[in-house]
Design a protein around this motif. Structure first.
Motif, PDB file in Angstrom:
ATOM      1  N   UNK A  59       0.705  -1.194  -0.205  1.00 17.01           N
ATOM      2  CA  UNK A  59       0.090  -0.106   0.060  1.00 17.01           C
ATOM      3  C   UNK A  59       0.863   1.175  -0.013  1.00 17.01           C
ATOM      4  N   UNK A  60       2.095   1.105   0.104  1.00 20.05           N
ATOM      5  CA  UNK A  60       3.190   2.254  -0.094  1.00 20.05           C
ATOM      6  C   UNK A  60       3.559   2.378  -1.377  1.00 20.05           C
ATOM      7  N   UNK A  61       3.305   1.446  -2.401  1.00 18.01           N
ATOM      8  CA  UNK A  61       3.592   1.641  -3.789  1.00 18.01           C
ATOM      9  C   UNK A  61       2.909   2.731  -4.262  1.00 18.01           C
ATOM     10  N   UNK A  62       3.468   3.824  -4.941  1.00 15.73           N
ATOM     11  CA  UNK A  62       2.852   4.995  -5.396  1.00 15.73           C
ATOM     12  C   UNK A  62       1.707   4.712  -6.489  1.00 15.73           C
ATOM     13  N   UNK A  68      13.904  -6.127  -0.518  1.00 20.24           N
ATOM     14  CA  UNK A  68      15.214  -5.346  -0.712  1.00 20.24           C
ATOM     15  C   UNK A  68      15.102  -3.892  -0.207  1.00 20.24           C
ATOM     16  N   UNK A  69      16.116  -3.139  -0.094  1.00 18.08           N
ATOM     17  CA  UNK A  69      16.070  -1.916   0.418  1.00 18.08           C
ATOM     18  C   UNK A  69      15.151  -0.931   0.016  1.00 18.08           C
ATOM     19  N   UNK A  70      15.132  -1.132  -1.179  1.00 17.79           N
ATOM     20  CA  UNK A  70      14.299   0.019  -2.042  1.00 17.79           C
ATOM     21  C   UNK A  70      12.652  -0.146  -2.198  1.00 17.79           C
ATOM     22  N   UNK A  71      12.509  -1.433  -1.441  1.00 16.08           N
ATOM     23  CA  UNK A  71      11.014  -1.701  -1.844  1.00 16.08           C
ATOM     24  C   UNK A  71      10.178  -0.701  -0.909  1.00 16.08           C
ATOM     25  N   UNK A  72       9.045  -0.214  -1.648  1.00 14.12           N
ATOM     26  CA  UNK A  72       8.275   0.860  -0.931  1.00 14.12           C
ATOM     27  C   UNK A  72       7.750   0.563   0.507  1.00 14.12           C
ATOM     28  N   UNK A  73       7.192  -0.472   0.539  1.00 12.82           N
ATOM     29  CA  UNK A  73       6.846  -1.032   1.916  1.00 12.82           C
ATOM     30  C   UNK A  73       7.946  -0.850   3.357  1.00 12.82           C
TER      31      UNK A  73
END
Length: 430
Positions: free
Chosen positions: A220-223, A275-280
């Motif tokens: 749900x943090x994915x833009x 991974x670190x860049x995942x939005x969640x």
């Protein structure tokens, strides 16, 4: 209407950039080989009937390829087709209690009790059953759906089955079609529901918990999440906005609110696996960074030894014990819930302001987010399979559990799955 570079051929070991540009007048497709002058372009003009809606997808056909980056920009959205004329609501009142008629189902608290109010303004008690479905239920061991095979043999057509099913349900006192029903049974004297599956379907684009053997959980943090909900709501809800027979919408069914490990903060563990860049995951690290300011202060609270925020972002697991850890984990789960219900409910109410949102059918219970659900939903739905021992006359805490949920949600509850087996069914269950 135009084509350039028709001699271009695909080759392995090269990068290409592909574009599709769609307007009301037509579509242009182009392919460029990165670092080369090789390019292809083709243009079509729309005329007559054509597909006016859809979604961007990526498909490899006839070759092995991977996509490194992807972006979709929507400058304008086509207006949805005009909804069909509403079928008049004809159910007779089932109660003498009467309130304002709005032409649609809604909920209202009368004294200390919640009621559904029908389109004509009368108090209504929902008595429904799930899976009134001509094609249910697939049996893995048999390799086919025995019910479906039986009713096809008995009735010969879905139309005849639907007429019979509706008549039998009304004779037995049912007034609503629950989840998973065939649309052929609608408008035969029973209210109905619509299943949207917003969160589970978004896991194909971004997830916190992957959809493997069960429903997963969307990122749900994915833009893209709010826009996805808006597009799906326009597609699925707008056509129903004038329908008085529609009780309301189910957002989802039994999302994995507990992640894969079953703990009430299991979604935190799922996010940490990314991974670190995942939005969640990035949102979780950002929450901690805003709260503690420095890794040293986080370490003091958590009893950990992170040297930087980047080290935490690279980690694949975090502690699960300790008062501060548990408090922060639960805070993030509540942030997830707020973003889930905000995006879904906003999108639906913009596409269809007339109908209720009936929740996401929690699988028996949920993390401490009932108050968040209640703040957004008209009705909070929960599936419940507590044990009942008919020989001993004992049951689980179903009444007490529902009282706890209601006290937190402060909204009416709808139990959307439950069952008891017939003792003569030959099944080993009492």
């Amino acid at each position: 209407v135009a084509e350039e570079g028709a001699g271009m051929t695909w080759a392995y070991g090269y990068e290409y950039r592909m574009r599709l540009h769609i307007t009301p007048g037509g579509i242009v497709g182009s392919i460029e080989e990165i670092g080369s002058s090789n390019a292809y372009r083709i243009e079509y003009a729309f005329s007559g009937d054509y597909v006016g809606s859809g979604r961007p997808v990526l498909v490899s056909s006839g070759l092995h390829a991977s996509y490194s980056t992807y972006r979709a920009e929507i400058a304008a959205t086509a207006q949805p087709p005009k909804p069909p004329a509403a079928k008049a609501y004809t159910l007779p009142p089932m109660s003498s209690v009467r309130r304002k008629a709005t032409g649609f189902f809604r909920v209202e608290k009368i004294g200390d009790r919640w009621w559904v109010i029908d389109p004509k303004g009368y108090a209504f008690y929902v008595v429904g059953t799930d899976h009134v479905n001509y094609y249910a239920h697939w049996c893995e061991k048999l390799g086919y759906a025995p019910y479906s095979r039986n009713v096809q043999a008995r009735y010969g057509s879905e139309e005849r089955w639907a007429a019979s099913a509706a008549a039998r349900l009304k004779q037995w006192g049912f007034n609503t079609l629950g989840a998973g029903h065939s649309e052929s049974v609608r408008y035969r004297g029973l209210a109905h529901t619509v299943f949207l599956t917003l969160g589970a379907s978004f896991t194909a684009y971004g997830d916190i918990a992957p959809r493997t053997t069960w429903t997963g959980f969307p990122d749900v943090f994915d833009p893209r999440w709010p826009e996805y909900c808006a597009i799906e709501a326009r597609r699925q809800c707008a056509p129903h906005r004038n329908d008085p027979w529609l009780l309301g919408y189910f957002l989802d069914n039994e999302l994995e609110w507990f992640g894969k490990n079953g703990s009430e903060t299991g979604l935190v563990d799922e996010a940490m696996k990314k991974p670190a860049g995942h939005p969640g995951k990035a949102a979780f690290v950002a929450m901690l960074r805003q709260k503690y300011g420095t890794p040293e202060r986080l370490n003091e609270a958590w009893k950990t030894g992170y040297t930087s925020w980047d080290e935490l972002a690279a980690a694949t697991q975090i502690p699960s014990q300790g008062a501060a850890v548990l408090r922060d984990r639960l805070e993030f789960v509540r942030k997830i819930a707020e973003r889930y219900f905000t995006a879904t409910c906003k999108a639906i109410r913009e596409a269809d302001p007339n109908h209720m949102i009936l929740g996401c059918r929690f699988a028996g219970f949920a993390p401490p987010i009932w108050d968040i659900a209640g703040a957004h939903l008209d009705t909070v739905s929960v599936n419940y399979y507590g044990t009942v021992d008919l020989e001993r006359g004992t049951t689980t805490d179903m009444p007490a559990a529902m009282a706890r949920y209601h006290a937190q949600a402060r909204r009416p509850l709808m139990i959307t799955e439950w069952s008891f087996p017939a003792l003569d069914a030959g099944l080993p269950c009492l």
